[in-house]
Design an enzyme around this catalytic site. Structure first.
Site, PDB file in Angstrom:
ATOM      1  N   HIS B 191     -15.334  -2.403 -25.964  1.00 27.22           N
ATOM      2  CA  HIS B 191     -16.018  -3.273 -25.694  1.00 27.22           C
ATOM      3  C   HIS B 191     -16.905  -2.261 -24.227  1.00 27.22           C
ATOM      4  O   HIS B 191     -18.736  -2.382 -24.125  1.00 27.22           O
ATOM      5  CB  HIS B 191     -15.793  -4.868 -25.013  1.00 27.22           C
ATOM      6  CG  HIS B 191     -16.500  -5.736 -24.943  1.00 27.22           C
ATOM      7  ND1 HIS B 191     -16.512  -5.634 -25.837  1.00 27.22           N
ATOM      8  CD2 HIS B 191     -17.926  -6.096 -24.499  1.00 27.22           C
ATOM      9  CE1 HIS B 191     -17.761  -7.318 -25.547  1.00 27.22           C
ATOM     10  NE2 HIS B 191     -19.012  -6.667 -24.249  1.00 27.22           N
ATOM     11  N   ARG B 298     -25.978  -9.712 -29.542  1.00 27.13           N
ATOM     12  CA  ARG B 298     -24.739  -9.770 -29.023  1.00 27.13           C
ATOM     13  C   ARG B 298     -24.574 -10.442 -27.618  1.00 27.13           C
ATOM     14  O   ARG B 298     -24.866 -10.811 -26.809  1.00 27.13           O
ATOM     15  CB  ARG B 298     -23.224  -8.979 -28.653  1.00 27.13           C
ATOM     16  CG  ARG B 298     -23.994  -7.444 -28.953  1.00 27.13           C
ATOM     17  CD  ARG B 298     -23.266  -6.493 -28.604  1.00 27.13           C
ATOM     18  NE  ARG B 298     -22.501  -5.196 -29.274  1.00 27.13           N
ATOM     19  CZ  ARG B 298     -23.581  -4.350 -29.033  1.00 27.13           C
ATOM     20  NH1 ARG B 298     -23.924  -4.204 -28.155  1.00 27.13           N
ATOM     21  NH2 ARG B 298     -23.099  -3.260 -30.321  1.00 27.13           N
ATOM     22  N   GLU B 434     -18.564  -5.872 -42.344  1.00 30.94           N
ATOM     23  CA  GLU B 434     -17.681  -4.484 -41.081  1.00 30.94           C
ATOM     24  C   GLU B 434     -16.171  -5.352 -41.573  1.00 30.94           C
ATOM     25  O   GLU B 434     -15.252  -4.695 -41.510  1.00 30.94           O
ATOM     26  CB  GLU B 434     -17.862  -5.347 -40.082  1.00 30.94           C
ATOM     27  CG  GLU B 434     -17.862  -6.826 -39.693  1.00 30.94           C
ATOM     28  CD  GLU B 434     -18.423  -7.155 -37.782  1.00 30.94           C
ATOM     29  OE1 GLU B 434     -18.098  -6.471 -37.319  1.00 30.94           O
ATOM     30  OE2 GLU B 434     -18.823  -8.806 -37.579  1.00 30.94           O
ATOM     31  N   ASN B 457     -18.748  -0.186 -36.018  1.00 30.63           N
ATOM     32  CA  ASN B 457     -17.578  -0.036 -35.844  1.00 30.63           C
ATOM     33  C   ASN B 457     -16.250  -0.694 -35.704  1.00 30.63           C
ATOM     34  O   ASN B 457     -15.394  -0.237 -36.139  1.00 30.63           O
ATOM     35  CB  ASN B 457     -18.095  -1.111 -34.124  1.00 30.63           C
ATOM     36  CG  ASN B 457     -19.359   0.086 -33.116  1.00 30.63           C
ATOM     37  OD1 ASN B 457     -19.351   0.620 -33.928  1.00 30.63           O
ATOM     38  ND2 ASN B 457     -19.433  -0.291 -32.502  1.00 30.63           N
ATOM     39  N   CYS B 505     -25.845  -1.444 -37.520  1.00 31.11           N
ATOM     40  CA  CYS B 505     -25.823  -1.321 -35.929  1.00 31.11           C
ATOM     41  C   CYS B 505     -25.178  -1.411 -35.258  1.00 31.11           C
ATOM     42  O   CYS B 505     -25.083  -1.699 -34.556  1.00 31.11           O
ATOM     43  CB  CYS B 505     -26.179  -3.080 -35.731  1.00 31.11           C
ATOM     44  SG  CYS B 505     -24.922  -4.138 -36.095  1.00 31.11           S
TER      45      CYS B 505
END
Lengths: 100, 593
Positions: B191, B298, B434, B457, B505
């Protein structure tokens, strides 16, 4: 110790494991001691500490060969002393080849 | 001069003075507390004890798993120390009777025990004193954690050095005063790294222990591109890096000429480049770089930057700012994507999670706390009346989840309708892809949604079974792993078959070396960090789709991420070079297709 009159019992033990009453054995001791209702004291010569306090037990600095007295006062005092004595005498179940 | 090597997380170079956010030698802010605060201070102590205990329990389990329970036992002893009845009595006694601050009580008491043990003269036992100093440090870190005020009270530009920065600390970094930062722990996809990229602050993480080698005020170079930190650089190095900084500025100027040029390939295929943002303030950069919209907003920062649950009004005001500023361009709101572990206040899992990444997080957490979920959805819906808003659910794994999420959204709509509040009734609903399960079942998911967005990610970490923040295995975390490329291709193909929009993204899309590959796979909607918009545009304006397709064909024959990376890097370089040769001034280019 006001509750000593209820039921109080004690026994002398000798620390046999090579590294003495260091963190892991102390942890095992306190874990077991905490399972009993009774007040538990660990006495080294004239010094007496709370048997349910790992920090206090570490401050005793009980190395191999040290004589300790385990004293319990309360309803399950007898069982406590027997169990704790056994733990110390068996060398805290420490595995000899712990680096395996 | 000393050179340290870590993981580069956000490009550019910073040169400045060091500010150490010290985890090692805490300054204890005050010895005494006022009488009225005693209860609060006891609460603070208890919270710190609980937090450190759960940290240690985690270490115990980790070590037990990894190298055997006899090693984990040492942590069990530490854990017992923290619940030592005698210690707790003394700590509480100090706070209640002497009105000592918890920090002072902890330091005083633990150091007293440590001293006694140290003085025993028993070498082996004396080492246990170190354990107590460790506990003291952990407790103080926790007690003072919320008070690391240096960060929010900066008055001069510095380079921030820390063992670790929490996401909210990173989020609160002011670009004005924080030139760059470097941390001992952390990984490329963490993060902290993502936020650093978002804020365009040069940063290097995962440097290992180094704080003891730096003093506050030392001159420092943070090279976020190479992952290098240079402490007390010599004059020559400094001059060299100053040139790099100057050159960078030139690059930025050249790139900015691209801003108003269309995002299209040489053969005139139009591509949309959206921005990923975290903070409403980033909208400015999005517009400066000519983003086609916000492809990923986000929403976590509102949850992280406050101790209380953000109200609908707080959400709405932040969301509305973004929507208004984007002026009719699409803004995709991703609903809360955090683990229960990061949100201390939400009544979370009954037990501590051993594996938060596989635990109660994201859409799972939202569906567990529907009331809180609805607050966020209502705010997004309200913001939808002011622009082009889409909503997207993260970490969807099962069909049931997407259907339930849509149901909560419908409920929120009904609520607003009853209240007569305006919103976009045809708001587009999407999901993040994801979790590999979602890729496999995508043909079933697609009829449920208007669009999908691939979050590489997490997809990478779930597909390759690697925790990207774990330094031991982070080298396995590779976006270009052939397995990942196949998952991406499957997702893009499936979306096209169903005529649904698919964007990417994850961080992967922001890396210009991946642009040609992704184009070749059929991706037409990129969502990238604002800093990468122009870089990506530059690459895509230099390629033909046929080049891209042959790149994909070649890459799909390869067996390792390293092979793929090497190939992509050299191909991208070649394409840009060829393009430059044929048309030295970018502005005259575009008519070749």
């Amino acid at each position: 110790m006001k509750s000593m009159s209820e039921q109080s019992t004690s026994k002398e033990v000798v620390i046999t494991n090579p590294q003495g009453l260091h963190a892991r054995p102390a942890h095992a001791f306190v874990t077991l001691a905490s399972q009993f209702e009774s007040q538990i004291e660990v006495i080294k010569s004239d010094e007496s500490v709370n048997g349910k306090s790992i920090l206090s037990i570490l401050t005793l600095g009980a190395s191999q060969g040290t004589k300790l007295q385990i004293r319990a006062s309360g309803i399950d005092a007898a069982e406590a002393v027997i169990a704790l004595t056994e733990l110390v005498e068996q060398g805290f179940d420490e595995v000899e080849t712990e680096a395996s | 001069m000393k050179t340290l090597y870590g993981i580069p997380v956000s490009p550019n170079v910073a040169i400045g003075e060091a500010l150490i956010i010290d985890n090692e030698r805490f300054r204890i802010p005050q010895r005494f507390v006022v009488h009225d605060a005693v209860e609060d201070e006891l609460d603070r102590l208890n919270a710190a004890l609980a937090a450190v205990s759960s940290e240690i329990a985690g270490n115990r389990d980790l070590i037990s798993d990894r190298i055997g329970p006899q090693y984990g036992a040492i942590f069990a002893a530490h854990l017992q120390m923290l619940s030592d009845p005698q210690l707790l009595d003394e700590l509480r006694g100090h706070i209640i009777n002497q009105q000592y601050s918890p920090e002072y009580a902890v330091s005083l008491t633990l150091r007293r025990y440590a001293k006694v043990i140290q003085d025993l003269g028993d070498g082996y036992l004396a080492e246990r004193a170190d354990d107590l100093f460790d506990l003291e440090r952990s407790l103080l870190a926790n007690l003072l954690g919320r008070r690391r005020e240096e960060l929010s009270h900066l008055a001069a530009p510095v380079i921030v050095l820390a063992h670790d920065l929490t996401p909210s600390e990173t989020a609160s970094l002011s670009k004005r005063f924080v030139l760059g930062f470097a941390t001992e722990v952390g990984g490329a996809g963490g993060h902290t790294a993502i936020v650093a990229k978002g804020l365009e602050i040069p940063a290097v993480v995962g440097l290992g222990r180094f704080l003891l080698e730096v003093s506050g005020g030392d001159m420092l170079i943070v090279d976020g591109e190479q992952g290098v930190v240079i402490v007390r650089p010599d004059e020559e190095t400094l001059v060299r890096y100053r040139e790099v900084v100057a050159r960078r500025k030139d690059d930025v100027r050249i790139l900015s000429t691209l801003r108003d040029l269309p995002a299209e390939t040489l053969d005139k295929q139009t591509v949309r480049i959206y921005a990923n943002i975290e903070f409403p303030s980033e909208v400015t950069v999005c517009r400066e770089r000519g983003a086609d919209g916000v492809g990923l907003y986000r929403t976590e920062f509102l949850y992280l930057s406050s101790d209380d649950e953000p109200s609908e009004e707080t959400h709405y005001s932040a969301y509305n700012d973004v929507v208004t500023a984007m002026d009719g361009k699409p803004v995709v709101f991703r609903t809360l994507d955090l683990g229960a572990d990061k949100l201390g206040r939400v009544p979370a899992a009954a037990q501590e999670e051993k594996n938060p990444f596989l635990g109660l997080r994201s859409i799972r957490l939202s569906l567990r706390h529907v009331t809180l979920f609805r607050v966020q959805l209502s705010a997004i819906l309200r913001a939808s009346s002011g622009g082009n808003v889409k909503v997207m659910f993260p970490m969807v794994t099962t069909l049931d989840e997407i259907r339930r999420a849509k149901m909560v959204l419908s409920d929120a709509m009904e609520d607003l309708e009853e209240k007569g509040i305006d919103f976009d009734r045809n708001i587009e609903v999407g999901m993040m892809v994801e979790v590999p399960a979602a890729v496999m079942m995508l043909d079933r998911f697609l009829p449920e949604v208007d669009f999908v967005s691939i979050g590489t990610n997490d997809l990478v970490q779930y597909a390759l079974a690697v925790d990207r923040t774990n330094q031991e295995v982070s080298d396995l975390y590779q976006e270009t792993d052939p397995a990942v490329l196949r998952l991406l291709k499957m997702t893009i193909d499936a979306a096209h078959e169903h005529g649904k929009m698919v964007s990417l993204c994850g961080q992967m899309s922001g890396n210009a070396h991946h642009t040609a590959l992704l184009l070749g796979m059929g991706l037409r909607d990129f969502s990238v960090p604002p800093a990468s918009i122009l870089e990506v545009k530059r690459v895509l304006r230099s390629v033909n789709l046929s080049d891209c397709e042959s790149i994909v064909a070649r890459a799909f024959e390869m067996e390792s991420a390293r092979e793929v990376d090497q190939f992509l890097r050299s191909e991208t370089k070649r394409l840009i070079r060829d393009h430059r040769k044929s048309s030295p001034i970018e502005k005259t280019v575009g008519g070749r297709g």
